[in-house]
Design a protein around this motif. Structure first.
Motif, PDB file in Angstrom:
ATOM      1  N   ASN A  54       6.717   1.862   2.423  1.00 24.49           N
ATOM      2  CA  ASN A  54       7.617   0.737   2.668  1.00 24.49           C
ATOM      3  C   ASN A  54       8.652   0.719   1.543  1.00 24.49           C
ATOM      4  OD1 ASN A  54       6.509  -0.584   5.018  1.00 24.49           O
ATOM      5  ND2 ASN A  54       4.759  -1.154   3.752  1.00 24.49           N
ATOM      6  N   PRO A  55       9.906   0.328   1.844  1.00 18.56           N
ATOM      7  CA  PRO A  55      10.935   0.326   0.793  1.00 18.56           C
ATOM      8  C   PRO A  55      10.497  -0.478  -0.434  1.00 18.56           C
ATOM      9  CG  PRO A  55      11.960   0.015   2.925  1.00 18.56           C
ATOM     10  CD  PRO A  55      10.467  -0.045   3.152  1.00 18.56           C
ATOM     11  N   GLY A  56      10.713   0.120  -1.597  1.00 20.75           N
ATOM     12  CA  GLY A  56      10.427  -0.585  -2.841  1.00 20.75           C
ATOM     13  C   GLY A  56       8.988  -0.494  -3.305  1.00 20.75           C
ATOM     14  N   ILE A  57       8.163   0.299  -2.603  1.00 25.00           N
ATOM     15  CA  ILE A  57       6.733   0.382  -2.939  1.00 25.00           C
ATOM     16  C   ILE A  57       6.419   1.767  -3.512  1.00 25.00           C
ATOM     17  CG2 ILE A  57       4.403   0.299  -1.965  1.00 25.00           C
ATOM     18  CD1 ILE A  57       5.983  -2.381  -2.118  1.00 25.00           C
ATOM     19  N   GLY A  58       5.506   1.771  -4.471  1.00 27.14           N
ATOM     20  CA  GLY A  58       5.016   3.035  -5.019  1.00 27.14           C
ATOM     21  C   GLY A  58       6.150   3.901  -5.533  1.00 27.14           C
ATOM     22  N   GLU A  59       6.239   5.117  -5.028  1.00 32.53           N
ATOM     23  CA  GLU A  59       7.265   6.050  -5.505  1.00 32.53           C
ATOM     24  C   GLU A  59       8.674   5.501  -5.303  1.00 32.53           C
ATOM     25  OE1 GLU A  59       6.880   9.944  -3.745  1.00 32.53           O
ATOM     26  OE2 GLU A  59       8.233  10.875  -5.211  1.00 32.53           O
ATOM     27  N   THR A  60       8.853   4.626  -4.323  1.00 34.30           N
ATOM     28  CA  THR A  60      10.192   4.090  -4.061  1.00 34.30           C
ATOM     29  C   THR A  60      10.447   2.770  -4.794  1.00 34.30           C
ATOM     30  OG1 THR A  60       9.586   2.823  -2.074  1.00 34.30           O
ATOM     31  CG2 THR A  60      10.147   5.139  -1.759  1.00 34.30           C
ATOM     32  N   LYS A 120       6.677   0.553 -12.060  1.00 36.29           N
ATOM     33  CA  LYS A 120       5.736   1.568 -12.554  1.00 36.29           C
ATOM     34  C   LYS A 120       5.489   1.455 -14.051  1.00 36.29           C
ATOM     35  CE  LYS A 120       9.363   5.166 -12.790  1.00 36.29           C
ATOM     36  NZ  LYS A 120      10.333   4.592 -11.826  1.00 36.29           N
ATOM     37  N   TYR A 121       6.349   0.699 -14.735  1.00 38.01           N
ATOM     38  CA  TYR A 121       6.151   0.527 -16.182  1.00 38.01           C
ATOM     39  C   TYR A 121       5.216  -0.627 -16.512  1.00 38.01           C
ATOM     40  CZ  TYR A 121      10.050   3.740 -16.457  1.00 38.01           C
ATOM     41  OH  TYR A 121      10.855   4.828 -16.314  1.00 38.01           O
ATOM     42  N   GLY A 122       4.684  -1.286 -15.502  1.00 35.93           N
ATOM     43  CA  GLY A 122       3.722  -2.317 -15.863  1.00 35.93           C
ATOM     44  C   GLY A 122       3.399  -3.352 -14.807  1.00 35.93           C
ATOM     45  N   ARG A 123       4.340  -3.669 -13.924  1.00 34.35           N
ATOM     46  CA  ARG A 123       4.092  -4.808 -13.035  1.00 34.35           C
ATOM     47  C   ARG A 123       3.397  -4.437 -11.725  1.00 34.35           C
ATOM     48  NH1 ARG A 123       6.720  -9.235 -14.901  1.00 34.35           N
ATOM     49  NH2 ARG A 123       6.351 -10.285 -12.940  1.00 34.35           N
ATOM     50  N   ALA A 124       3.520  -3.168 -11.331  1.00 30.43           N
ATOM     51  CA  ALA A 124       2.894  -2.778 -10.059  1.00 30.43           C
ATOM     52  C   ALA A 124       1.404  -3.109 -10.089  1.00 30.43           C
ATOM     53  CB  ALA A 124       3.102  -1.279  -9.826  1.00 30.43           C
ATOM     54  N   PRO A 125       0.818  -3.496  -8.960  1.00 30.45           N
ATOM     55  CA  PRO A 125       1.406  -3.544  -7.623  1.00 30.45           C
ATOM     56  C   PRO A 125       2.094  -4.863  -7.277  1.00 30.45           C
ATOM     57  CG  PRO A 125      -0.936  -3.951  -7.462  1.00 30.45           C
ATOM     58  CD  PRO A 125      -0.616  -3.830  -8.935  1.00 30.45           C
ATOM     59  N   ASP A 130      -4.430  10.872  -4.383  1.00 28.85           N
ATOM     60  CA  ASP A 130      -4.295  10.106  -5.625  1.00 28.85           C
ATOM     61  C   ASP A 130      -2.949   9.388  -5.719  1.00 28.85           C
ATOM     62  OD1 ASP A 130      -6.759  10.912  -6.400  1.00 28.85           O
ATOM     63  OD2 ASP A 130      -6.064  12.446  -7.828  1.00 28.85           O
ATOM     64  N   GLU A 131      -2.988   8.208  -6.267  1.00 28.71           N
ATOM     65  CA  GLU A 131      -1.744   7.482  -6.536  1.00 28.71           C
ATOM     66  C   GLU A 131      -0.891   8.279  -7.522  1.00 28.71           C
ATOM     67  OE1 GLU A 131      -0.861   5.028  -4.903  1.00 28.71           O
ATOM     68  OE2 GLU A 131      -2.566   3.761  -4.375  1.00 28.71           O
ATOM     69  N   LEU A 132       0.432   8.157  -7.401  1.00 25.45           N
ATOM     70  CA  LEU A 132       1.325   8.823  -8.353  1.00 25.45           C
ATOM     71  C   LEU A 132       1.277   8.132  -9.702  1.00 25.45           C
ATOM     72  CD1 LEU A 132       4.368   9.447  -5.987  1.00 25.45           C
ATOM     73  CD2 LEU A 132       2.631  11.082  -6.737  1.00 25.45           C
ATOM     74  N   ASN A 133       0.843   6.879  -9.699  1.00 26.90           N
ATOM     75  CA  ASN A 133       0.740   6.100 -10.927  1.00 26.90           C
ATOM     76  C   ASN A 133      -0.465   5.188 -10.739  1.00 26.90           C
ATOM     77  OD1 ASN A 133       1.080   3.788 -12.707  1.00 26.90           O
ATOM     78  ND2 ASN A 133       3.200   4.444 -13.028  1.00 26.90           N
ATOM     79  N   PRO A 134      -1.376   5.179 -11.706  1.00 26.27           N
ATOM     80  CA  PRO A 134      -2.597   4.373 -11.508  1.00 26.27           C
ATOM     81  C   PRO A 134      -2.304   2.903 -11.214  1.00 26.27           C
ATOM     82  CG  PRO A 134      -2.428   5.200 -13.789  1.00 26.27           C
ATOM     83  CD  PRO A 134      -1.372   5.893 -12.997  1.00 26.27           C
ATOM     84  N   LEU A 135      -1.140   2.413 -11.671  1.00 25.43           N
ATOM     85  CA  LEU A 135      -0.802   1.004 -11.414  1.00 25.43           C
ATOM     86  C   LEU A 135      -0.576   0.719  -9.928  1.00 25.43           C
ATOM     87  CD1 LEU A 135       1.758   0.308 -14.282  1.00 25.43           C
ATOM     88  CD2 LEU A 135      -0.532  -0.679 -14.079  1.00 25.43           C
ATOM     89  N   PHE A 136      -0.259   1.749  -9.170  1.00 30.45           N
ATOM     90  CA  PHE A 136       0.010   1.539  -7.743  1.00 30.45           C
ATOM     91  C   PHE A 136      -1.267   1.267  -6.937  1.00 30.45           C
ATOM     92  CE2 PHE A 136       3.899   4.606  -8.119  1.00 30.45           C
ATOM     93  CZ  PHE A 136       4.616   3.624  -8.773  1.00 30.45           C
ATOM     94  N   ARG A 157       0.862  -1.177   0.000  1.00 33.60           N
ATOM     95  CA  ARG A 157       0.000   0.000   0.000  1.00 33.60           C
ATOM     96  C   ARG A 157       0.902   1.232   0.000  1.00 33.60           C
ATOM     97  NH1 ARG A 157      -5.641  -0.821  -0.425  1.00 33.60           N
ATOM     98  NH2 ARG A 157      -5.237  -2.771   0.674  1.00 33.60           N
ATOM     99  N   THR A 158       0.615   2.222  -0.837  1.00 36.17           N
ATOM    100  CA  THR A 158       1.483   3.412  -0.904  1.00 36.17           C
ATOM    101  C   THR A 158       1.177   4.408   0.210  1.00 36.17           C
ATOM    102  OG1 THR A 158      -0.089   4.615  -2.281  1.00 36.17           O
ATOM    103  CG2 THR A 158       1.547   3.252  -3.429  1.00 36.17           C
ATOM    104  N   LYS A 159       2.130   5.310   0.414  1.00 37.62           N
ATOM    105  CA  LYS A 159       1.888   6.425   1.336  1.00 37.62           C
ATOM    106  C   LYS A 159       0.728   7.275   0.833  1.00 37.62           C
ATOM    107  CE  LYS A 159       5.526   9.416  -0.711  1.00 37.62           C
ATOM    108  NZ  LYS A 159       5.666   8.555  -1.911  1.00 37.62           N
ATOM    109  N   GLU A 160       0.595   7.384  -0.508  1.00 34.98           N
ATOM    110  CA  GLU A 160      -0.496   8.189  -1.061  1.00 34.98           C
ATOM    111  C   GLU A 160      -1.850   7.599  -0.684  1.00 34.98           C
ATOM    112  OE1 GLU A 160       2.293   7.554  -2.828  1.00 34.98           O
ATOM    113  OE2 GLU A 160       3.058   9.608  -2.835  1.00 34.98           O
ATOM    114  N   SER A 161      -2.014   6.299  -0.912  1.00 42.02           N
ATOM    115  CA  SER A 161      -3.321   5.721  -0.600  1.00 42.02           C
ATOM    116  C   SER A 161      -3.558   5.752   0.906  1.00 42.02           C
ATOM    117  CB  SER A 161      -3.438   4.299  -1.158  1.00 42.02           C
ATOM    118  OG  SER A 161      -2.510   3.443  -0.565  1.00 42.02           O
ATOM    119  N   THR A 162      -2.483   5.597   1.680  1.00 39.50           N
ATOM    120  CA  THR A 162      -2.636   5.632   3.138  1.00 39.50           C
ATOM    121  C   THR A 162      -3.026   7.041   3.606  1.00 39.50           C
ATOM    122  OG1 THR A 162      -1.047   3.825   3.300  1.00 39.50           O
ATOM    123  CG2 THR A 162      -1.464   5.049   5.313  1.00 39.50           C
ATOM    124  N   ALA A 163      -2.631   8.036   2.812  1.00 45.17           N
ATOM    125  CA  ALA A 163      -3.012   9.415   3.139  1.00 45.17           C
ATOM    126  C   ALA A 163      -4.291   9.825   2.418  1.00 45.17           C
ATOM    127  CB  ALA A 163      -1.878  10.365   2.778  1.00 45.17           C
TER     128      ALA A 163
END
Lengths: 424, 424
Positions: free
Chosen positions: B196-202, B207-212, B163-169, B154-160
């Motif tokens: 969390n490390p490696g999630i969303g923006e990190t 972000k090019y296709g496999r997320a989440p 909007d997600e920084l990328n719809p795939l997140f 789960r990203t910091k964005e969704s937790t806050a």
């Protein structure tokens, strides 16, 4: 029934490929464009955690790296530090007294006797192993000995050239070449071989169908959680067998060697470092820096997946802080050592340099894969290895002829006979 | 094109299932027969390496386990030992001075201001995070604060709740319920959240296709090789942010809490142990013994595969030698603590007992999943958890209602407001 399976498999391959092709069109990346993990920020910092880790890997300075400027005295001090650190990293357990190893069976074969034994390295554990004893040896006429560590999923049985305990354990590829323990016995060595943990007889449910696809990840992981490691376990079992070998009166303790193929080179390095009374070392794999390898293998697939780390059994937490494989092997100088499948030439030369410092240049022999034995055929000797490679590209940089990775008895055995003065 | 993909998917499902069915007929085992890892030897020793590891897991005695017989003084001594050991296991790096955190943007929302910041925890690294600042607070009128750690992917964005920084997140399941950081801001807390490390923006190439679907295994593994861990990295980043939060004059340092959902409970435990000046803890996951869980989850599939360990980011090498999660949480007594998703009742009662020793019984609140809140609905309270379970069976023993695993704002937020005297 079999025909139906073949048909379904065929259909799956056809449809699966079409399916993958369609997925690919939905979202693919250009591997070339993303092969280097880079930051587009002015300060060069990474937002991606993978980038941060890459940054750390690029900058790690193993604290006990071999220094070619060592004097002989400095080398010896460093050698002791390496030994102490390996001992610490391996975390061998302190165990209460265990029963003595037990002979389970013996069988005469042409030129030697095949014995099956078991040893009890720690509570709850029994480790079966094979010992091949050449004819005509005795306490009065002791023989040199070799302790062999198998390739990753190769059993002790196939390494000794005897029937698999279960037909599923068989791996046909290079079967003949990999009968390492048998070759040693045939050439006059007492030859001892054990399984890698979780393989063959030491596997779990794989014998019911999945072998030789073994699950070692799960128990490797639990070992880490308990502060140990797959390599620690593997080396500990070998260490207990090595100690026992030294108690046998028909083995000449001044001529005990260790031999490892592929994965087996890892417990080999550990035992060779820990035991100065191992007198010769046969290292049958290519030599490289694992840190460098992990750092340069970053080229993704078209679906955006970078190369994975090797499997968890290779992980010794914190090892990278101290040294890399070439450093560990350099610390063996001036003990007799053969490397049979070459590797990165710069690293091989570094190891040679350690032998030079220790006045042991005649004790080290290095062979490349036949394909790369002639330096003219080596594409990248002494070339800087760049980031952004996939595994195949990396192997080119370190002169690995993947399809011909097997135990090189043709160079290893004569070398060891010569070192130990074994008359043919 | 889409229709073709659907068709192919359908065909694959049909054929794939038939194919799997056929494979199954070729070699299947009875999971019940093999669910317990056992030895058929008279001495009880294991030939299988998985068996040896199982034996070790059954017999491990964490050296710093909580002892309900502790006096208050003994508890405090033990509490310090736990803190020292956690500090050692987390191996936070010593870093040279880094730049101060930087404000990147701010945006007014209903009732609070959303700020985006970045912090520089270590060389090569930048960690973005969000801070939600309720209206009307100031140095003269400081507010309590909460540092939140998200669920696994789960990203910091969704937790806050932004909007997600990328719809795939985006992860739709329980999206609304998991807006943990937003709920805190809406209720008068300065609310800080990081990925969390490696999630969303990190993340890296996801972000090019496999997320989440994120690859965190590879870099988690390299962290282990470098003597660190995913949890160490995660907790270190949180720790640097927590330190900075304490420097903000509009935060009341006597009222800083920490809140974690799911994976986020792991850095939560670490930070709570390391920082006695974290004054309240919201633990949103079920409580259990990870060693016990790994030991009992051994029931194989019909194809002979036992449950895998959880993913590598959970691994802190050697942690099991010292304590398990209930011990770590018990060491927090008597600081205000809420557990919102129950777990193994015996372990929850043990934690309560720690609070009793420390005269803090009123500081601990325990809620179960709504389904299991009524003890009548709990199938296995205080029952011995046997080996040989699959994951679903295990979850029944520890009262986990898997489909309803989400942030329980309805109990957590009022509890925290009450603890910190926040007037609605």
């Amino acid at each position: 029934m079999k025909k139906i399976i073949y048909l379904i498999t065929l259909l799956m391959l056809i449809f699966g490929d079409a399916y993958a092709q369609n997925l690919k069109n939905l979202s693919t990346i250009d591997p070339e464009e993303h092969k280097i993990i880079s930051s587009d920020r002015a300060d060069g910092r990474y937002v991606s955690s993978r980038g941060v880790v890459q940054y750390m890997m690029r900058n790690i300075q193993p604290q006990l790296a071999f220094n070619p400027k060592f004097s002989k005295e400095e080398f010896k001090e460093w050698q002791t530090e390496v030994r102490t650190k390996i001992e610490e990293l391996m975390r061998f357990p302190e165990v209460p007294p265990q029963p003595l190893p037990k002979l389970l069976s013996k069988k005469k074969r042409d030129g030697y006797t095949l014995e099956k034994w078991e040893i009890y390295p720690q509570p709850g554990s029994v480790v079966p192993f094979l010992m091949l004893i050449p004819d005509g040896i005795s306490a009065e006429n002791p023989a040199p000995a070799v302790l062999s560590f198998c390739g990753s999923t190769r059993t002790k049985e196939s390494t000794a050239g005897v029937d698999e305990l279960n037909p599923l354990f068989l791996k046909e590829k290079h079967y003949d070449n990999n009968r390492m323990a048998m070759f040693y016995a045939e050439n006059g060595f007492v030859s001892v071989v054990l399984d890698n943990p979780g393989i063959g007889e030491t596997s779990d449910l794989e014998k019911y169908g999945r072998a030789p696809a073994y699950d070692r990840d799960t128990f490797s992981r639990y070992l880490l959680d308990m502060g140990w490691s797959y390599l620690g376990l593997s080396a500990f079992q070998g260490q207990q067998i090595f100690k026992w070998m030294k108690s046998l009166d028909f083995i000449d303790n001044s001529r005990i060697a260790i031999s490892g193929h592929s994965l087996g080179t890892e417990p080999l390095m550990v035992l060779a470092v820990l035991n100065p009374d191992i007198h010769a070392i046969v290292f049958n794999d290519f030599m490289c820096r694992t840190i460098k390898r992990a750092t340069v293998e970053t080229k993704p697939t078209e679906t955006g997946v970078r190369p994975a780390a090797n499997w968890l059994g290779h992980c010794v937490p914190g090892l990278w802080n101290w040294f890399d494989y070439p450093d560990i092997v350099a610390s063996l100088a001036p003990r007799p050592l053969i490397l049979t499948e070459g590797g990165a030439v710069a690293d091989l030369d570094l190891i040679k340099y350690a032998y030079k410092i220790m006045d042991g240049e005649e004790n080290i022999s290095i062979y490349h894969y036949p394909k790369y034995q002639d330096p003219k055929n080596r594409l990248h000797d002494y070339e800087f290895i760049p980031e952004g490679l996939d595994m195949d590209e990396y192997f080119q940089y370190v002169n690995v002829d993947v399809p011909n990775h097997y135990f090189k008895s043709e160079v290893a055995v004569p070398w060891l006979k010569n070192i130990f003065n074994v008359v043919p």
